[in-house]
Design a protein around this motif. Structure first.
Motif, PDB file in Angstrom:
ATOM      1  N   ILE A 122       0.839  -1.200   0.000  1.00  0.00           N
ATOM      2  CA  ILE A 122       0.000   0.000   0.000  1.00  0.00           C
ATOM      3  C   ILE A 122       0.874   1.249   0.000  1.00  0.00           C
ATOM      4  O   ILE A 122       1.839   1.357   0.759  1.00  0.00           O
ATOM      5  CB  ILE A 122      -0.959   0.003   1.205  1.00  0.00           C
ATOM      6  CG1 ILE A 122      -2.091  -0.980   0.927  1.00  0.00           C
ATOM      7  CG2 ILE A 122      -1.514   1.383   1.468  1.00  0.00           C
ATOM      8  CD1 ILE A 122      -3.081  -1.093   2.029  1.00  0.00           C
ATOM      9  N   LYS A 123       0.504   2.150  -0.899  1.00  0.00           N
ATOM     10  CA  LYS A 123       1.247   3.401  -1.024  1.00  0.00           C
ATOM     11  C   LYS A 123       0.696   4.406  -0.023  1.00  0.00           C
ATOM     12  O   LYS A 123      -0.506   4.642   0.025  1.00  0.00           O
ATOM     13  CB  LYS A 123       1.095   3.952  -2.433  1.00  0.00           C
ATOM     14  CG  LYS A 123       2.113   5.006  -2.799  1.00  0.00           C
ATOM     15  CD  LYS A 123       1.709   5.705  -4.079  1.00  0.00           C
ATOM     16  CE  LYS A 123       2.038   4.914  -5.316  1.00  0.00           C
ATOM     17  NZ  LYS A 123       1.687   5.658  -6.549  1.00  0.00           N
ATOM     18  N   ARG A 124       1.564   4.958   0.765  1.00  0.00           N
ATOM     19  CA  ARG A 124       1.132   5.987   1.732  1.00  0.00           C
ATOM     20  C   ARG A 124       1.325   7.374   1.136  1.00  0.00           C
ATOM     21  O   ARG A 124       2.075   7.548   0.198  1.00  0.00           O
ATOM     22  CB  ARG A 124       1.941   5.877   3.019  1.00  0.00           C
ATOM     23  CG  ARG A 124       1.901   4.527   3.665  1.00  0.00           C
ATOM     24  CD  ARG A 124       0.657   4.392   4.521  1.00  0.00           C
ATOM     25  NE  ARG A 124       0.492   3.022   4.976  1.00  0.00           N
ATOM     26  CZ  ARG A 124      -0.668   2.503   5.291  1.00  0.00           C
ATOM     27  NH1 ARG A 124      -1.760   3.209   5.180  1.00  0.00           N
ATOM     28  NH2 ARG A 124      -0.762   1.270   5.720  1.00  0.00           N
ATOM     29  N   GLY A 125       0.681   8.331   1.717  1.00  0.00           N
ATOM     30  CA  GLY A 125       0.909   9.701   1.282  1.00  0.00           C
ATOM     31  C   GLY A 125      -0.170  10.211   0.358  1.00  0.00           C
ATOM     32  O   GLY A 125      -1.088   9.492  -0.018  1.00  0.00           O
ATOM     33  N   ASN A 126      -0.027  11.477   0.033  1.00  0.00           N
ATOM     34  CA  ASN A 126      -1.065  12.148  -0.740  1.00  0.00           C
ATOM     35  C   ASN A 126      -1.156  11.607  -2.160  1.00  0.00           C
ATOM     36  O   ASN A 126      -0.175  11.144  -2.722  1.00  0.00           O
ATOM     37  CB  ASN A 126      -0.793  13.657  -0.786  1.00  0.00           C
ATOM     38  CG  ASN A 126      -0.924  14.273   0.576  1.00  0.00           C
ATOM     39  OD1 ASN A 126      -1.597  13.720   1.451  1.00  0.00           O
ATOM     40  ND2 ASN A 126      -0.260  15.396   0.779  1.00  0.00           N
ATOM     41  N   ILE A 127      -2.330  11.744  -2.689  1.00  0.00           N
ATOM     42  CA  ILE A 127      -2.554  11.382  -4.082  1.00  0.00           C
ATOM     43  C   ILE A 127      -1.939  12.468  -4.965  1.00  0.00           C
ATOM     44  O   ILE A 127      -2.167  13.659  -4.750  1.00  0.00           O
ATOM     45  CB  ILE A 127      -4.053  11.235  -4.345  1.00  0.00           C
ATOM     46  CG1 ILE A 127      -4.570  10.135  -3.434  1.00  0.00           C
ATOM     47  CG2 ILE A 127      -4.344  11.010  -5.812  1.00  0.00           C
ATOM     48  CD1 ILE A 127      -5.676   9.279  -3.905  1.00  0.00           C
ATOM     49  N   THR A 128      -1.133  12.037  -5.914  1.00  0.00           N
ATOM     50  CA  THR A 128      -0.428  13.004  -6.756  1.00  0.00           C
ATOM     51  C   THR A 128      -1.374  13.571  -7.821  1.00  0.00           C
ATOM     52  O   THR A 128      -2.409  12.961  -8.120  1.00  0.00           O
ATOM     53  CB  THR A 128       0.742  12.316  -7.479  1.00  0.00           C
ATOM     54  OG1 THR A 128       0.196  11.337  -8.378  1.00  0.00           O
ATOM     55  CG2 THR A 128       1.671  11.627  -6.490  1.00  0.00           C
ATOM     56  N   PRO A 129      -1.012  14.701  -8.405  1.00  0.00           N
ATOM     57  CA  PRO A 129      -1.848  15.271  -9.471  1.00  0.00           C
ATOM     58  C   PRO A 129      -2.043  14.306 -10.628  1.00  0.00           C
ATOM     59  O   PRO A 129      -3.103  14.262 -11.237  1.00  0.00           O
ATOM     60  CB  PRO A 129      -1.064  16.512  -9.913  1.00  0.00           C
ATOM     61  CG  PRO A 129      -0.260  16.893  -8.718  1.00  0.00           C
ATOM     62  CD  PRO A 129       0.089  15.608  -8.025  1.00  0.00           C
ATOM     63  N   ASP A 130      -1.019  13.511 -10.922  1.00  0.00           N
ATOM     64  CA  ASP A 130      -1.154  12.522 -11.998  1.00  0.00           C
ATOM     65  C   ASP A 130      -2.214  11.483 -11.650  1.00  0.00           C
ATOM     66  O   ASP A 130      -3.041  11.109 -12.479  1.00  0.00           O
ATOM     67  CB  ASP A 130       0.184  11.814 -12.250  1.00  0.00           C
ATOM     68  CG  ASP A 130       1.131  12.674 -13.052  1.00  0.00           C
ATOM     69  OD1 ASP A 130       0.660  13.714 -13.576  1.00  0.00           O
ATOM     70  OD2 ASP A 130       2.315  12.326 -13.152  1.00  0.00           O
ATOM     71  N   GLU A 131      -2.150  11.015 -10.409  1.00  0.00           N
ATOM     72  CA  GLU A 131      -3.131  10.030  -9.963  1.00  0.00           C
ATOM     73  C   GLU A 131      -4.531  10.644  -9.970  1.00  0.00           C
ATOM     74  O   GLU A 131      -5.505  10.005 -10.354  1.00  0.00           O
ATOM     75  CB  GLU A 131      -2.779   9.525  -8.564  1.00  0.00           C
ATOM     76  CG  GLU A 131      -1.563   8.624  -8.528  1.00  0.00           C
ATOM     77  CD  GLU A 131      -1.160   8.247  -7.107  1.00  0.00           C
ATOM     78  OE1 GLU A 131      -0.913   7.069  -6.857  1.00  0.00           O
ATOM     79  OE2 GLU A 131      -1.111   9.145  -6.240  1.00  0.00           O
ATOM     80  N   ASP A 132      -4.550  11.883  -9.533  1.00  0.00           N
ATOM     81  CA  ASP A 132      -5.773  12.678  -9.530  1.00  0.00           C
ATOM     82  C   ASP A 132      -6.453  12.637 -10.900  1.00  0.00           C
ATOM     83  O   ASP A 132      -7.630  12.314 -11.047  1.00  0.00           O
ATOM     84  CB  ASP A 132      -5.338  14.118  -9.275  1.00  0.00           C
ATOM     85  CG  ASP A 132      -6.170  14.800  -8.252  1.00  0.00           C
ATOM     86  OD1 ASP A 132      -5.970  14.512  -7.076  1.00  0.00           O
ATOM     87  OD2 ASP A 132      -7.011  15.599  -8.663  1.00  0.00           O
ATOM     88  N   ASP A 133      -5.653  12.980 -11.889  1.00  0.00           N
ATOM     89  CA  ASP A 133      -6.144  13.058 -13.256  1.00  0.00           C
ATOM     90  C   ASP A 133      -6.596  11.685 -13.740  1.00  0.00           C
ATOM     91  O   ASP A 133      -7.634  11.533 -14.388  1.00  0.00           O
ATOM     92  CB  ASP A 133      -5.023  13.608 -14.148  1.00  0.00           C
ATOM     93  CG  ASP A 133      -5.485  13.782 -15.583  1.00  0.00           C
ATOM     94  OD1 ASP A 133      -6.515  14.459 -15.771  1.00  0.00           O
ATOM     95  OD2 ASP A 133      -4.853  13.241 -16.489  1.00  0.00           O
ATOM     96  N   LEU A 134      -5.822  10.694 -13.404  1.00  0.00           N
ATOM     97  CA  LEU A 134      -6.144   9.329 -13.832  1.00  0.00           C
ATOM     98  C   LEU A 134      -7.452   8.855 -13.198  1.00  0.00           C
ATOM     99  O   LEU A 134      -8.289   8.222 -13.860  1.00  0.00           O
ATOM    100  CB  LEU A 134      -4.992   8.397 -13.449  1.00  0.00           C
ATOM    101  CG  LEU A 134      -5.072   6.961 -13.973  1.00  0.00           C
ATOM    102  CD1 LEU A 134      -5.223   6.954 -15.485  1.00  0.00           C
ATOM    103  CD2 LEU A 134      -3.835   6.183 -13.568  1.00  0.00           C
ATOM    104  N   ILE A 135      -7.634   9.176 -11.945  1.00  0.00           N
ATOM    105  CA  ILE A 135      -8.872   8.776 -11.264  1.00  0.00           C
ATOM    106  C   ILE A 135     -10.075   9.395 -11.969  1.00  0.00           C
ATOM    107  O   ILE A 135     -11.078   8.727 -12.222  1.00  0.00           O
ATOM    108  CB  ILE A 135      -8.838   9.196  -9.776  1.00  0.00           C
ATOM    109  CG1 ILE A 135      -7.791   8.377  -9.022  1.00  0.00           C
ATOM    110  CG2 ILE A 135     -10.210   8.985  -9.136  1.00  0.00           C
ATOM    111  CD1 ILE A 135      -7.497   8.893  -7.623  1.00  0.00           C
TER     112      ILE A 135
END
Length: 285
Positions: free
Chosen positions: A65-78
DNA sequence: AATAGAGTCAACCGCTGGCTG
DNA sequence: TCAGCCAGCGGTTGACTCTAT
């Protein structure tokens, strides 16, 4: 009525997990592997139901499991995946290594849906809203709405328009042929499930076969200068849609190929994006 | 400093669908 | 074919924290 909650047994712990419980669960799974959740708690010496153990492991203890904030890239992908897949959080999470469905669901509900709303986009349909978002409410007013969430106030509650999405999972195209349990799909099922021919017609209507190269079956999207190709197989899709049962993973592969193509596309590939989206929708319908 | 509203997220609940006997 | 069991999923809840007044 549904069956009794699995955690209703007297003596089972509920609520937040203690470090000791975490350790017990982690050590047991490290030694014996995942699965058999029903019997796991007893074997691991935990006073929890299997469901609770599974959830704790999947959403919190798993080593990848990845900890930490969701990155803008992940944001966009979601956002892009949500526009294609709807609220199928586990599928979306599957495309984001280290992220859990619960995390993405929470992130969507608390951040992204609000952000889309503020940008004038309907978070459910991903269409531009005809009317600009309402100006921010006075905090005092907001508070009243929030309080209305309270069960005691359900009478006064203003239920927001939130259409439920009941699309079948993309790998379960059997919904075309076998009546799904989900009532919301009755209409679609009755229109296309009466015969396999009809299903075939339906498939031929929704998939632009003319775009598939003969033999090579490459589905080309884009305008040529910035196109993305991904290979596909008409017969495989037909087979899956019509026959349905055993070869679902083939469609999954096709869908995977589609997603890979999607992920390769850039924001400049607007045309490409539109075509990919419509193709995905056709697979999902 | 106190209070209450707002935001966050872990955990629970109920349902669905696959599998098996 | 059917019923029961189980894992997994999405929606919801509520405890906790943050922030504004």
């Amino acid at each position: 009525m549904g069956r009794a909650p699995c955690c209703s047994k007297v003596g089972l712990h509920r609520g937040p997990w203690t470090p000791r419980e975490d350790t017990l669960l982690t050590k047991y799974i490290e030694a014996h592997g995942e699965g058999h959740w029903r019997s796991l708690p007893k074997k691991a010496g935990l006073l929890r139901c299997g469901k609770s153990c599974r959830l704790r492991w999947m959403n919190y203890l798993r080593p990848d499991i990845k900890r930490g904030n969701i990155t803008p890239d992940e944001d966009d992908l979601i956002i892009r995946l949500h526009s294609l897949l709807g609220n199928r959080w586990s599928l979306i999470a599957g495309r984001l290594p280290g992220r859990t469905d619960n995390e993405i669901k929470n992130y969507w509900n608390t951040h992204l849906s609000k952000r889309l709303m503020s940008e004038g986009t309907d978070p459910n349909t991903h269409q531009k809203l005809s009317q600009p978002p309402a100006p921010k409410e006075n905090k005092r007013k907001k508070k009243q709405n929030h309080k209305a969430k309270n069960k005691n106030n359900t009478e006064d509650r203003i239920v927001p328009e939130k259409p439920k999405v009941h699309l079948p999972k993309p790998t379960r195209v059997t919904s075309f042929v076998n009546l799904p349990r989900n009532d919301s799909f009755t209409t679609a099922s009755t229109t296309v499930s009466s015969s396999q021919d009809q299903v075939l017609d339906h498939v031929n209507n929704i998939i632009p076969w003319s775009d598939f190269k003969e033999g090579g079956v490459v589905f080309s999207v884009g305008d040529g200068s910035s196109s993305s190709d991904f290979e596909c197989d008409q017969s495989r899709i037909i087979l899956n849609v019509v026959a349905g049962d055993d070869d679902d993973h083939n469609l999954e592969n096709i869908y995977e190929e589609y997603l890979q193509a999607l992920l390769k596309t850039t924001d400049q590939d607007q045309n490409c994006q539109v075509e990919l989206d419509s193709f995905a929708e056709s697979l999902l319908i």
